[in-house]
Write an enzyme that holds these catalytic residues in place. Sequence first.
Site, PDB file in Angstrom:
ATOM      1  N   ASP A 113      52.336  53.980  50.606  1.00  0.00           N
ATOM      2  CA  ASP A 113      53.374  55.001  50.666  1.00  0.00           C
ATOM      3  C   ASP A 113      52.707  56.369  50.719  1.00  0.00           C
ATOM      4  O   ASP A 113      51.623  56.561  50.161  1.00  0.00           O
ATOM      5  CB  ASP A 113      54.294  54.919  49.438  1.00  0.00           C
ATOM      6  CG  ASP A 113      55.209  53.712  49.464  1.00  0.00           C
ATOM      7  OD1 ASP A 113      55.564  53.255  50.566  1.00  0.00           O
ATOM      8  OD2 ASP A 113      55.588  53.238  48.380  1.00  0.00           O
ATOM      9  N   ASP A 129      59.925  52.432  55.486  1.00  0.00           N
ATOM     10  CA  ASP A 129      61.094  52.694  54.644  1.00  0.00           C
ATOM     11  C   ASP A 129      62.090  53.599  55.373  1.00  0.00           C
ATOM     12  O   ASP A 129      63.300  53.408  55.279  1.00  0.00           O
ATOM     13  CB  ASP A 129      60.669  53.357  53.331  1.00  0.00           C
ATOM     14  CG  ASP A 129      59.752  52.485  52.497  1.00  0.00           C
ATOM     15  OD1 ASP A 129      59.846  51.247  52.593  1.00  0.00           O
ATOM     16  OD2 ASP A 129      58.929  53.048  51.744  1.00  0.00           O
TER      17      ASP A 129
END
Length: 154
Positions: A113, A129
């Site tokens: 991330d 995402d």
Amino acid sequence: MIYYIIGIVSLVIFDQLTKLKIENNLFIGDTIPVISNFFHITYVQNRGIAFGVFQGKINIISIVTIVAIVMLIIYFFKTFKKSNFLERLSFMFIIAGAIGNIIDRIFRGYVVDMLDFRGVWAYVFNMADVYINFGVILILIEILLKSKNNKSQN
């Protein structure tokens, strides 16, 4: 159909390239302010799922995710001719996002991330995402449009 497959592959490649760039240029926890105190590029390894829940349960998460991806792909192909552009586009983004994150879980043992909107919330996320959320938003728009059309026809 082929355009959506190319779209899925292209989105997955872009997602993986962004993650590779982060892993090769930052250490875990490193952050680069893009817009100070609002948007940063921050390297985080997520060993759970959305919002960091189920940390350390990567095997269970991976199995459930693979089953969900297979089901989504089957549904996408079965309903392709009956679905409209918005529905197809939404599933293209959701499938690409799910594949992007499962690649991380299988080959890295965690999801990379990096998108850190500190001015909005405390969670760090990635392009996969974004794809999934964009796909869900498109589905919601499609549901609202269908509902509006049904009401106007009655």
